[in-house]
Design a protein around this motif. Structure first.
Motif, PDB file in Angstrom:
ATOM      1  N   PRO A   1       0.923  -1.282  -0.090  1.00 41.92           N
ATOM      2  CA  PRO A   1      -0.084  -0.054  -0.012  1.00 41.92           C
ATOM      3  C   PRO A   1       0.971   1.169  -0.130  1.00 41.92           C
ATOM      4  O   PRO A   1       2.081   1.223   0.263  1.00 41.92           O
ATOM      5  CB  PRO A   1      -0.660  -0.062   1.274  1.00 41.92           C
ATOM      6  N   TYR A   2       0.114   2.237  -0.621  1.00 42.65           N
ATOM      7  CA  TYR A   2       0.884   3.727  -0.335  1.00 42.65           C
ATOM      8  C   TYR A   2      -0.207   4.751  -0.295  1.00 42.65           C
ATOM      9  O   TYR A   2      -1.256   4.471  -0.804  1.00 42.65           O
ATOM     10  CB  TYR A   2       1.720   3.784  -1.636  1.00 42.65           C
ATOM     11  N   PHE A   3       0.414   5.946   0.294  1.00 42.01           N
ATOM     12  CA  PHE A   3      -0.752   7.006   0.518  1.00 42.01           C
ATOM     13  C   PHE A   3      -0.503   7.820  -0.669  1.00 42.01           C
ATOM     14  O   PHE A   3       0.556   8.101  -1.404  1.00 42.01           O
ATOM     15  CB  PHE A   3      -0.360   7.707   1.697  1.00 42.01           C
ATOM     16  N   GLN A   4      -1.713   8.279  -1.166  1.00 38.68           N
ATOM     17  CA  GLN A   4      -1.757   9.547  -2.289  1.00 38.68           C
ATOM     18  C   GLN A   4      -2.568  10.516  -1.790  1.00 38.68           C
ATOM     19  O   GLN A   4      -3.611  10.341  -1.346  1.00 38.68           O
ATOM     20  CB  GLN A   4      -2.176   8.854  -3.628  1.00 38.68           C
ATOM     21  N   SER A   5      -2.200  11.689  -2.050  1.00 41.59           N
ATOM     22  CA  SER A   5      -2.803  12.922  -1.660  1.00 41.59           C
ATOM     23  C   SER A   5      -3.455  13.829  -2.571  1.00 41.59           C
ATOM     24  O   SER A   5      -3.118  13.933  -3.896  1.00 41.59           O
ATOM     25  CB  SER A   5      -1.841  13.993  -0.795  1.00 41.59           C
ATOM     26  N   TYR A   6      -4.583  14.316  -2.340  1.00 46.97           N
ATOM     27  CA  TYR A   6      -5.530  14.953  -3.170  1.00 46.97           C
ATOM     28  C   TYR A   6      -5.781  16.100  -2.456  1.00 46.97           C
ATOM     29  O   TYR A   6      -6.657  16.138  -1.382  1.00 46.97           O
ATOM     30  CB  TYR A   6      -6.691  14.297  -3.751  1.00 46.97           C
ATOM     31  N   THR A   7      -5.924  17.547  -3.150  1.00 42.61           N
ATOM     32  CA  THR A   7      -6.340  18.527  -2.346  1.00 42.61           C
ATOM     33  C   THR A   7      -7.391  19.087  -3.261  1.00 42.61           C
ATOM     34  O   THR A   7      -7.629  19.097  -4.373  1.00 42.61           O
ATOM     35  CB  THR A   7      -5.097  19.730  -2.377  1.00 42.61           C
ATOM     36  N   LEU A   8      -8.651  19.361  -2.291  1.00 45.89           N
ATOM     37  CA  LEU A   8      -9.855  19.811  -2.687  1.00 45.89           C
ATOM     38  C   LEU A   8     -10.107  21.383  -2.310  1.00 45.89           C
ATOM     39  O   LEU A   8      -9.821  21.404  -1.039  1.00 45.89           O
ATOM     40  CB  LEU A   8     -10.946  18.853  -2.743  1.00 45.89           C
ATOM     41  N   GLU A   9     -10.863  22.119  -3.083  1.00 49.86           N
ATOM     42  CA  GLU A   9     -11.729  23.066  -2.259  1.00 49.86           C
ATOM     43  C   GLU A   9     -12.866  22.732  -1.793  1.00 49.86           C
ATOM     44  O   GLU A   9     -13.700  22.363  -2.615  1.00 49.86           O
ATOM     45  CB  GLU A   9     -11.735  24.370  -3.177  1.00 49.86           C
ATOM     46  N   VAL A  10     -13.298  22.960  -0.539  1.00 53.51           N
ATOM     47  CA  VAL A  10     -14.576  22.149  -0.048  1.00 53.51           C
ATOM     48  C   VAL A  10     -15.092  23.190   1.159  1.00 53.51           C
ATOM     49  O   VAL A  10     -14.759  24.064   1.481  1.00 53.51           O
ATOM     50  CB  VAL A  10     -14.042  20.785   0.698  1.00 53.51           C
ATOM     51  N   ASN A  11     -16.341  22.590   1.385  1.00 53.80           N
ATOM     52  CA  ASN A  11     -17.172  23.254   2.315  1.00 53.80           C
ATOM     53  C   ASN A  11     -17.006  22.359   3.508  1.00 53.80           C
ATOM     54  O   ASN A  11     -17.420  21.237   3.378  1.00 53.80           O
ATOM     55  CB  ASN A  11     -18.625  23.607   1.668  1.00 53.80           C
ATOM     56  N   GLN A  12     -17.231  22.993   4.587  1.00 49.53           N
ATOM     57  CA  GLN A  12     -17.449  22.110   5.792  1.00 49.53           C
ATOM     58  C   GLN A  12     -18.678  21.282   6.089  1.00 49.53           C
ATOM     59  O   GLN A  12     -18.211  20.190   6.668  1.00 49.53           O
ATOM     60  CB  GLN A  12     -17.220  22.933   7.403  1.00 49.53           C
ATOM     61  N   LYS A  13     -19.396  21.515   5.179  1.00 49.67           N
ATOM     62  CA  LYS A  13     -20.664  20.620   5.372  1.00 49.67           C
ATOM     63  C   LYS A  13     -20.622  19.524   4.468  1.00 49.67           C
ATOM     64  O   LYS A  13     -21.522  18.437   4.426  1.00 49.67           O
ATOM     65  CB  LYS A  13     -22.171  21.415   4.998  1.00 49.67           C
ATOM     66  N   ASN A  14     -19.742  19.614   3.521  1.00 48.10           N
ATOM     67  CA  ASN A  14     -19.372  18.427   2.406  1.00 48.10           C
ATOM     68  C   ASN A  14     -19.209  16.910   3.118  1.00 48.10           C
ATOM     69  O   ASN A  14     -18.226  17.109   4.163  1.00 48.10           O
ATOM     70  CB  ASN A  14     -18.354  18.707   1.626  1.00 48.10           C
ATOM     71  N   THR A  15     -20.023  16.043   2.955  1.00 46.53           N
ATOM     72  CA  THR A  15     -19.735  14.685   3.672  1.00 46.53           C
ATOM     73  C   THR A  15     -18.054  14.323   2.818  1.00 46.53           C
ATOM     74  O   THR A  15     -17.839  14.705   1.857  1.00 46.53           O
ATOM     75  CB  THR A  15     -20.699  13.768   3.297  1.00 46.53           C
ATOM     76  N   ILE A  16     -17.657  13.325   3.762  1.00 43.88           N
ATOM     77  CA  ILE A  16     -16.533  12.676   3.134  1.00 43.88           C
ATOM     78  C   ILE A  16     -16.615  11.954   1.667  1.00 43.88           C
ATOM     79  O   ILE A  16     -15.889  11.965   0.741  1.00 43.88           O
ATOM     80  CB  ILE A  16     -16.072  11.604   4.108  1.00 43.88           C
ATOM     81  N   LEU A  17     -18.163  11.314   1.672  1.00 44.52           N
ATOM     82  CA  LEU A  17     -18.153  10.728   0.036  1.00 44.52           C
ATOM     83  C   LEU A  17     -18.324  11.674  -0.729  1.00 44.52           C
ATOM     84  O   LEU A  17     -17.933  11.273  -1.908  1.00 44.52           O
ATOM     85  CB  LEU A  17     -19.622  10.080   0.608  1.00 44.52           C
TER      86      LEU A  17
ATOM     87  N   GLY B   1      -8.294   7.219  11.166  1.00 41.26           N
ATOM     88  CA  GLY B   1      -8.089   6.212  12.119  1.00 41.26           C
ATOM     89  C   GLY B   1      -9.498   5.699  12.573  1.00 41.26           C
ATOM     90  O   GLY B   1      -9.321   4.548  13.643  1.00 41.26           O
ATOM     91  N   ARG B   2     -10.480   6.058  12.290  1.00 43.28           N
ATOM     92  CA  ARG B   2     -11.774   5.459  12.941  1.00 43.28           C
ATOM     93  C   ARG B   2     -12.530   4.874  11.990  1.00 43.28           C
ATOM     94  O   ARG B   2     -13.109   5.694  11.029  1.00 43.28           O
ATOM     95  CB  ARG B   2     -12.241   6.664  13.631  1.00 43.28           C
ATOM     96  N   SER B   3     -13.166   3.868  12.182  1.00 41.51           N
ATOM     97  CA  SER B   3     -14.098   3.249  11.241  1.00 41.51           C
ATOM     98  C   SER B   3     -15.373   4.073  11.218  1.00 41.51           C
ATOM     99  O   SER B   3     -15.973   4.260  12.267  1.00 41.51           O
ATOM    100  CB  SER B   3     -14.362   1.668  11.524  1.00 41.51           C
ATOM    101  N   ALA B   4     -15.958   4.501   9.884  1.00 37.31           N
ATOM    102  CA  ALA B   4     -17.297   5.103   9.954  1.00 37.31           C
ATOM    103  C   ALA B   4     -17.929   4.909   8.496  1.00 37.31           C
ATOM    104  O   ALA B   4     -17.178   4.362   7.812  1.00 37.31           O
ATOM    105  CB  ALA B   4     -16.740   6.725  10.144  1.00 37.31           C
ATOM    106  N   LEU B   5     -18.781   5.607   8.511  1.00 34.92           N
ATOM    107  CA  LEU B   5     -19.620   5.496   7.049  1.00 34.92           C
ATOM    108  C   LEU B   5     -19.161   7.154   6.485  1.00 34.92           C
ATOM    109  O   LEU B   5     -19.581   8.163   6.969  1.00 34.92           O
ATOM    110  CB  LEU B   5     -20.888   5.788   7.192  1.00 34.92           C
ATOM    111  N   ALA B   6     -18.516   7.136   5.155  1.00 36.03           N
ATOM    112  CA  ALA B   6     -18.038   8.109   4.728  1.00 36.03           C
ATOM    113  C   ALA B   6     -19.336   9.035   4.341  1.00 36.03           C
ATOM    114  O   ALA B   6     -19.236  10.368   4.132  1.00 36.03           O
ATOM    115  CB  ALA B   6     -17.304   7.843   3.341  1.00 36.03           C
ATOM    116  N   CYS B   7     -20.777   8.538   4.092  1.00 36.39           N
ATOM    117  CA  CYS B   7     -21.921   9.338   3.650  1.00 36.39           C
ATOM    118  C   CYS B   7     -22.344  10.253   5.166  1.00 36.39           C
ATOM    119  O   CYS B   7     -23.191  11.229   4.839  1.00 36.39           O
ATOM    120  CB  CYS B   7     -22.979   8.714   3.265  1.00 36.39           C
TER     121      CYS B   7
END
Length: 328
Positions: free
Chosen positions: A16-32, A66-72
């Protein structure tokens, strides 16, 4: 605001490897929503599961910071509020990785065959009583149906399974998701073999006694099913019906209560002998205690006497009160 999403990427059997992506987002945007934008606008090869987008299907389970969760269900603002103070506030990062305790197929998609196989082991369906009603429904009272509400909310997202420390070290353990469903079957008035189920769930490795009680399953469950609470209820029912001779875990709990009831706290001279040695009946168990016992003696840490604690009568009264309530 700009947020960097650091995503753990992997193909099956590759490092595995980490890949980074930068976005302009709103705080209300869900992770999904953010993952969708990364896939649609930046990198179409990024792979993850999704479906309902509304905390119903459980498909988008993953680890977020680090915490299991739902992205939506989780949004950017919630995750940024949890960020360590040491992290650069001008360049915040959200780390996303696949669920634990399941092999990775690709990126954030895991193979859930083991998850489903463990669920099948507890036979999560009502037995013959409900299937032998020829001409009408098997009706339940509101009180009987209410017993099923909490466990019935489970959407099988895998979050509890991912966080389960017991599953990580013991592959035979069926997992909190399965045992939460198991309690629902025990409480279902349509089922006709709860006694047989309790015998099955009493297994030391695969059943309820394999749980380490770390509480993480309760912490991460997005539907408040509280798997640990359901496992504890099954243990209570097993303890009510089983004798001290049935298994070491049952004896452990019964002896613990007996000793505290007698002396206010545990008499260490008796505890291991009574539990592991089954009241001097199990020679193999007694012999297994010898190496530890000799080390304790050599270190001068073996208590040769026992003195009851202060307030032992009050402790005994409290235990008797609790036992009288639970036995009604």
């Amino acid at each position: 605001m700009k947020v960097t999403f650091k995503i753990l990427r992997q193909n099956h059997n590759l490092d595995p490897y980490f890949q980074s992506y930068t976005l302009e987002v709103n705080q209300k945007n869900t992770i999904l929503e953010c993952l969708n934008r990364i896939k649609w606008e930046i990198d179409g090869s990024l792979t993850f599961r999704k479906n309902c987008r509304n905390t119903i299907c459980g498909s988008c389970g993953m680890k977020i910071n680090g915490r299991s969760a739902l992205a939506c269900k989780e949004n950017v603002g919630q995750e940024l509020s949890k960020i360590s103070p040491t992290q650069d506030e001008k360049n915040p990062q959200i780390i996303i990785s696949p669920l634990n305790n399941m092999p990775v197929i690709k990126d954030l998609v895991v193979n859930m065959n083991g998850f489903w196989n463990d669920l099948e082991k507890i036979e999560p369906y009502v037995s013959t009583k409900a299937r032998n009603i020829p001409e009408k429904e098997f009706l339940q009272s509101p009180e009987e149906r209410k017993l099923l509400e909490q466990t019935g909310n489970c959407i099988l997202c895998g979050a509890c399974y991912s966080e389960c420390n017991a599953k990580e070290v013991n592959d035979h353990f069926t997992g909190p998701h399965a045992l939460a469903k198991a309690y629902r079957m025990i409480d279902d008035s349509r089922d006709d073999y709860p006694a047989e189920r309790l015998t099955k769930y009493n297994d030391i490795e695969s059943g309820v006694w394999g749980c380490t009680r770390c509480y993480l399953c309760n912490e991460v469950c997005p539907m408040d099913v509280a798997p640990l609470d359901q496992i504890t209820k099954i243990k209570g029912k097993i303890l009510d019906r089983e004798s001290r001779n049935s298994s070491t875990p049952v004896r452990h709990r019964k002896v613990l209560v007996d000793l505290v009831k007698a002396g206010g706290w545990v008499d260490e001279r008796k505890f291991a002998v009574m539990v592991v040695g089954n009241y001097l009946r199990d020679l193999r168990g007694l012999l297994s205690l010898a190496p530890v016992g000799l080390k304790v003696l050599a270190a001068g840490k073996f208590p040769f006497s026992f003195e009851a604690s202060e307030g032992v009568e009050e402790v005994r009264s409290l235990i008797n009160s609790i036992q009288s309530v639970t036995q009604r």
